[in-house]
Design a protein around this motif. Structure first.
Motif, PDB file in Angstrom:
ATOM      1  N   GLU A 251       0.820  -1.207   0.000  1.00 38.37           N
ATOM      2  CA  GLU A 251       0.000   0.000   0.000  1.00 38.37           C
ATOM      3  C   GLU A 251       0.855   1.258   0.000  1.00 38.37           C
ATOM      4  N   LEU A 252       1.904   1.273   0.817  1.00 39.23           N
ATOM      5  CA  LEU A 252       2.799   2.427   0.862  1.00 39.23           C
ATOM      6  C   LEU A 252       3.523   2.604  -0.469  1.00 39.23           C
ATOM      7  N   LEU A 253       3.885   1.490  -1.098  1.00 40.17           N
ATOM      8  CA  LEU A 253       4.524   1.565  -2.409  1.00 40.17           C
ATOM      9  C   LEU A 253       3.586   2.197  -3.426  1.00 40.17           C
ATOM     10  N   ILE A 254       2.326   1.722  -3.449  1.00 40.28           N
ATOM     11  CA  ILE A 254       1.345   2.254  -4.393  1.00 40.28           C
ATOM     12  C   ILE A 254       1.130   3.745  -4.143  1.00 40.28           C
ATOM     13  N   GLY A 255       0.951   4.109  -2.870  1.00 41.02           N
ATOM     14  CA  GLY A 255       0.692   5.507  -2.533  1.00 41.02           C
ATOM     15  C   GLY A 255       1.834   6.432  -2.919  1.00 41.02           C
ATOM     16  N   ALA A 256       3.062   5.916  -2.860  1.00 37.36           N
ATOM     17  CA  ALA A 256       4.228   6.768  -3.113  1.00 37.36           C
ATOM     18  C   ALA A 256       4.665   6.785  -4.569  1.00 37.36           C
ATOM     19  N   THR A 257       4.149   5.868  -5.386  1.00 38.78           N
ATOM     20  CA  THR A 257       4.633   5.784  -6.768  1.00 38.78           C
ATOM     21  C   THR A 257       3.585   6.117  -7.818  1.00 38.78           C
ATOM     22  N   ASP A 258       2.373   5.605  -7.664  1.00 39.59           N
ATOM     23  CA  ASP A 258       1.394   5.709  -8.736  1.00 39.59           C
ATOM     24  C   ASP A 258       1.041   7.163  -9.051  1.00 39.59           C
ATOM     25  N   SER A 259       0.503   7.886  -8.075  1.00 36.25           N
ATOM     26  CA  SER A 259       0.090   9.262  -8.339  1.00 36.25           C
ATOM     27  C   SER A 259       1.291  10.172  -8.594  1.00 36.25           C
ATOM     28  N   THR A 260       2.424   9.886  -7.950  1.00 38.66           N
ATOM     29  CA  THR A 260       3.616  10.717  -8.152  1.00 38.66           C
ATOM     30  C   THR A 260       4.162  10.535  -9.565  1.00 38.66           C
ATOM     31  N   THR A 261       4.141   9.299 -10.069  1.00 36.29           N
ATOM     32  CA  THR A 261       4.562   9.058 -11.453  1.00 36.29           C
ATOM     33  C   THR A 261       3.669   9.808 -12.422  1.00 36.29           C
ATOM     34  N   ILE A 262       2.361   9.773 -12.172  1.00 36.02           N
ATOM     35  CA  ILE A 262       1.417  10.484 -13.037  1.00 36.02           C
ATOM     36  C   ILE A 262       1.763  11.969 -13.102  1.00 36.02           C
ATOM     37  N   THR A 263       2.079  12.561 -11.944  1.00 42.65           N
ATOM     38  CA  THR A 263       2.411  13.984 -11.905  1.00 42.65           C
ATOM     39  C   THR A 263       3.719  14.281 -12.628  1.00 42.65           C
ATOM     40  N   THR A 264       4.731  13.438 -12.452  1.00 45.90           N
ATOM     41  CA  THR A 264       6.006  13.671 -13.142  1.00 45.90           C
ATOM     42  C   THR A 264       5.835  13.587 -14.654  1.00 45.90           C
ATOM     43  N   VAL A 265       5.005  12.660 -15.109  1.00 45.73           N
ATOM     44  CA  VAL A 265       4.760  12.523 -16.549  1.00 45.73           C
ATOM     45  C   VAL A 265       4.119  13.790 -17.099  1.00 45.73           C
ATOM     46  N   TRP A 266       3.031  14.248 -16.456  1.00 50.98           N
ATOM     47  CA  TRP A 266       2.331  15.426 -16.964  1.00 50.98           C
ATOM     48  C   TRP A 266       3.188  16.683 -16.846  1.00 50.98           C
ATOM     49  N   LEU A 267       4.005  16.761 -15.804  1.00 47.58           N
ATOM     50  CA  LEU A 267       4.878  17.934 -15.634  1.00 47.58           C
ATOM     51  C   LEU A 267       5.875  18.025 -16.782  1.00 47.58           C
ATOM     52  N   ILE A 268       6.512  16.908 -17.131  1.00 46.88           N
ATOM     53  CA  ILE A 268       7.486  16.916 -18.224  1.00 46.88           C
ATOM     54  C   ILE A 268       6.782  17.201 -19.554  1.00 46.88           C
ATOM     55  N   VAL A 269       5.603  16.620 -19.761  1.00 44.23           N
ATOM     56  CA  VAL A 269       4.851  16.876 -20.991  1.00 44.23           C
ATOM     57  C   VAL A 269       4.531  18.365 -21.122  1.00 44.23           C
ATOM     58  N   GLU A 270       4.007  18.973 -20.072  1.00 43.52           N
ATOM     59  CA  GLU A 270       3.632  20.389 -20.135  1.00 43.52           C
ATOM     60  C   GLU A 270       4.856  21.278 -20.385  1.00 43.52           C
ATOM     61  N   LEU A 271       5.989  20.927 -19.807  1.00 48.35           N
ATOM     62  CA  LEU A 271       7.179  21.763 -19.963  1.00 48.35           C
ATOM     63  C   LEU A 271       7.807  21.629 -21.348  1.00 48.35           C
ATOM     64  N   ILE A 272       7.859  20.417 -21.881  1.00 50.94           N
ATOM     65  CA  ILE A 272       8.473  20.300 -23.219  1.00 50.94           C
ATOM     66  C   ILE A 272       7.531  20.846 -24.300  1.00 50.94           C
ATOM     67  N   LYS A 273       6.244  20.986 -23.971  1.00 49.71           N
ATOM     68  CA  LYS A 273       5.314  21.623 -24.902  1.00 49.71           C
ATOM     69  C   LYS A 273       5.397  23.149 -24.803  1.00 49.71           C
ATOM     70  N   ASN A 274       6.018  23.653 -23.732  1.00 46.51           N
ATOM     71  CA  ASN A 274       6.131  25.098 -23.508  1.00 46.51           C
ATOM     72  C   ASN A 274       7.601  25.464 -23.301  1.00 46.51           C
ATOM     73  N   PRO A 275       8.365  25.630 -24.381  1.00 41.75           N
ATOM     74  CA  PRO A 275       9.822  25.852 -24.283  1.00 41.75           C
ATOM     75  C   PRO A 275      10.220  27.039 -23.410  1.00 41.75           C
ATOM     76  N   GLU A 276       9.432  28.122 -23.414  1.00 41.98           N
ATOM     77  CA  GLU A 276       9.786  29.279 -22.598  1.00 41.98           C
ATOM     78  C   GLU A 276       9.706  28.943 -21.108  1.00 41.98           C
ATOM     79  N   MET A 277       8.678  28.208 -20.735  1.00 36.61           N
ATOM     80  CA  MET A 277       8.555  27.771 -19.343  1.00 36.61           C
ATOM     81  C   MET A 277       9.705  26.839 -18.981  1.00 36.61           C
ATOM     82  N   LEU A 278      10.037  25.935 -19.894  1.00 36.56           N
ATOM     83  CA  LEU A 278      11.130  24.994 -19.657  1.00 36.56           C
ATOM     84  C   LEU A 278      12.444  25.735 -19.438  1.00 36.56           C
ATOM     85  N   SER A 279      12.694  26.775 -20.215  1.00 37.36           N
ATOM     86  CA  SER A 279      13.932  27.561 -20.057  1.00 37.36           C
ATOM     87  C   SER A 279      13.986  28.225 -18.683  1.00 37.36           C
TER      88      SER A 279
END
Length: 493
Positions: free
Chosen positions: A292-320
């Motif tokens: 349970e602790l593994l699921i809580g610490a990885t699943d939602s956090t992975t989802i956030t890291t994925v969307w964060l990288i997607v949003e930043l590489i789609k917005n080069p000025e923000m990424l810079s």
């Protein structure tokens, strides 16, 4: 006389209904036929369906789904009623029947415990001392740094132009961070990415996440429990896989503790040390807690890291802007976690905005009324399933300007944080049942994404334009990117 009688009867009925049953009036909501017309959306995109229904029936609504009464809060005000004003009454959990069938689930859960009992308090206290507290996070700083650098060094070995499933790699990194903090063991061998044992472990963990958090037909039609052989089989299959994941680690630690002539000489104890020394938890219960602790610490956090990288590489000025800040947080060849936390305000705003626009758990974890309660003059019966549509609230234009646009600047001069004190922004929930690892998750996201952006440039396979990234989502308790994040890393100078 008969005419007077026919007039009198409806008046009496209305009188009785108002005064005898009015006190148990449920929140407004769709009837069974209306619910059936939304059934497909309620299964596959419930956060969107419930947001649509809330526009018709209001921010507090209810409806019957099979034998289960569903109550939905779709505004900060109604969320506050359930998660603060009446927090204790709605602190129960509604869980899939499969979870209850699993051996060892009784008194072995922090996030999914049906009620906040003694075992829940004990496990939460142990988790706080080992993982979640400020002191524990500081102690575990080296673990985050070491596991992230393992991944960075692995990516450095990639051939030019080689495609990486970054989502899986980030999941494995986060899993190693939490498993090392809990048991001093890695679950994944990062250097073996793509090999059979790596894929098997990835598949196993994802399957357990899916099956322990997804409601089935029997959860809404309890009459089927007598013939529900499928759930029993699924539970036993999961039990075997959970034991496969943690059984060896637990037995190895138990044996080493038994053979240790002076266990008090150990400078610090991790989660596994403490639950084993407590003596009240069975091996099955410990395995369930670790999973349970593994699921809580990885699943939602992975989802956030994925969307964060997607949003930043789609917005080069923000990424810079983010990279400029991160560059100031580097000491030697590695990122300094305290500098990331204290000096990278724009980067943190990007994380917060990702958690708003892409809420990992759009309906949070379902709450359960442990007793009947009045909310806004409506009766919420005992055992009602209560959902807080944090996704709908976070995209409501009443509370957020340009609500559907990725706009990190909104958090730069704002006191809104992720700790559950502002009910228009609840990425980790709030109250008694708030995710205990919110601060740890934020630090993990900072360190992992910060390192990936600092050390590498990222591009799409075949040189595709980042603007073409498929933003489709898929719902399975959590809301993740439908297609895997496949990117090409290039080492930065």
């Amino acid at each position: 006389m008969e005419f007077a009688y026919f007039l009198f009867v409806p008046v009496v009925v209305l009188f009785l209904k108002h005064f005898l049953f009015g006190a148990r009036q449920l929140p407004p909501g769709p009837n069974q036929f209306h619910v059936m017309s939304y059934l497909s959306q309620l299964i596959y995109k419930p956060h969107i369906a419930l947001q649509t229904l809330a526009k018709a029936y209001g921010p507090l609504m209810s409806f019957q789904l099979g034998d289960q009464l569903m109550v939905v809060a779709s505004s900060p005000e109604t969320a506050k009623e359930f998660c603060r004003t009446h927090d204790r009454i709605f602190s129960g959990r509604h869980l899939p029947s499969v979870y209850h069938i699993l051996p060892g689930t009784i008194d072995s859960s922090i996030v999914l415990s049906p009620e906040c009992g003694k075992a829940w308090k004990l496990l939460r206290t142990i988790g706080q001392s080992c993982v979640f507290s400020s002191r524990a996070m500081e102690t575990n700083t080296w673990i985050r740094k070491a596991k992230v650098m393992d991944t960075v060094n692995h990516l450095r070995t990639k051939q030019l132009g080689q495609v990486v499933n970054l989502e899986d790699l980030m999941f494995a990194t986060l899993a190693n961070i939490i498993s090392s903090a809990l048991t001093a063991k890695n679950l994944f061998h990062i250097e073996g990415e793509g090999k059979e044992d790596y894929k098997e472990m990835m598949s196993l963990v994802n399957e357990v996440i899916e099956k322990t958090t997804t409601f089935g037909l029997v959860d809404f039609l309890p009459i089927l429990k007598g013939v529900d052989f499928w759930s029993n089989g699924k539970a036993m299959d999961m039990y075997r896989k959970i034991k496969l994941t943690w059984g060896g680690i637990i037995q190895e630690r138990r044996a080493s503790t038994k053979n240790d002539q002076n266990p008090s000489s150990k400078t610090s104890q991790d989660f596994l040390d403490i639950v084993l020394s407590d003596g009240t938890f069975s091996e099955d219960q410990i395995a369930i807690s670790l999973m349970e602790l593994l699921i809580g610490a990885t699943d939602s956090t992975t989802i956030t890291t994925v969307w964060l990288i997607v949003e930043l590489i789609k917005n080069p000025e923000m990424l810079s802007k983010v990279r400029e800040e991160i560059a100031q947080a580097v000491e030697g060849d590695e990122l300094n976690e305290s500098l990331l936390s204290n000096n990278c305000n724009y980067f943190q705003a990007c994380i917060k905005e990702t958690l708003r626009l892409h809420v990992p758990a759009p309906l949070l974890v379902p709450h359960r009324a442990i007793e009947t309660c009045k909310v806004n003059n409506y009766t919420i019966p005992k055992n009602s399933m209560v959902l807080v549509n944090s996704w709908g609230i976070a995209r409501d234009p009443k509370y957020w300007e340009d609500a559907t646009i990725f706009k990190p600047e909104r958090f730069l001069d704002s006191n809104i944080g992720y700790r559950g004190t502002h009910f228009e922004y609840l990425p980790f929930g709030t109250g008694l049942r708030m995710c205990p690892g919110s601060a740890v998750a934020f630090k993990n996201i900072q360190m992992l994404v910060g390192s990936l952006l600092h050390y590498f440039d990222w591009s799409l396979p075949n040189g595709d334009d980042p603007i073409s990234i498929d933003m489709s989502e898929t719902y399975l308790t959590t809301l993740k990117k439908e297609k895997p994040l496949l990117l090409v890393p290039k080492l930065r100078e």
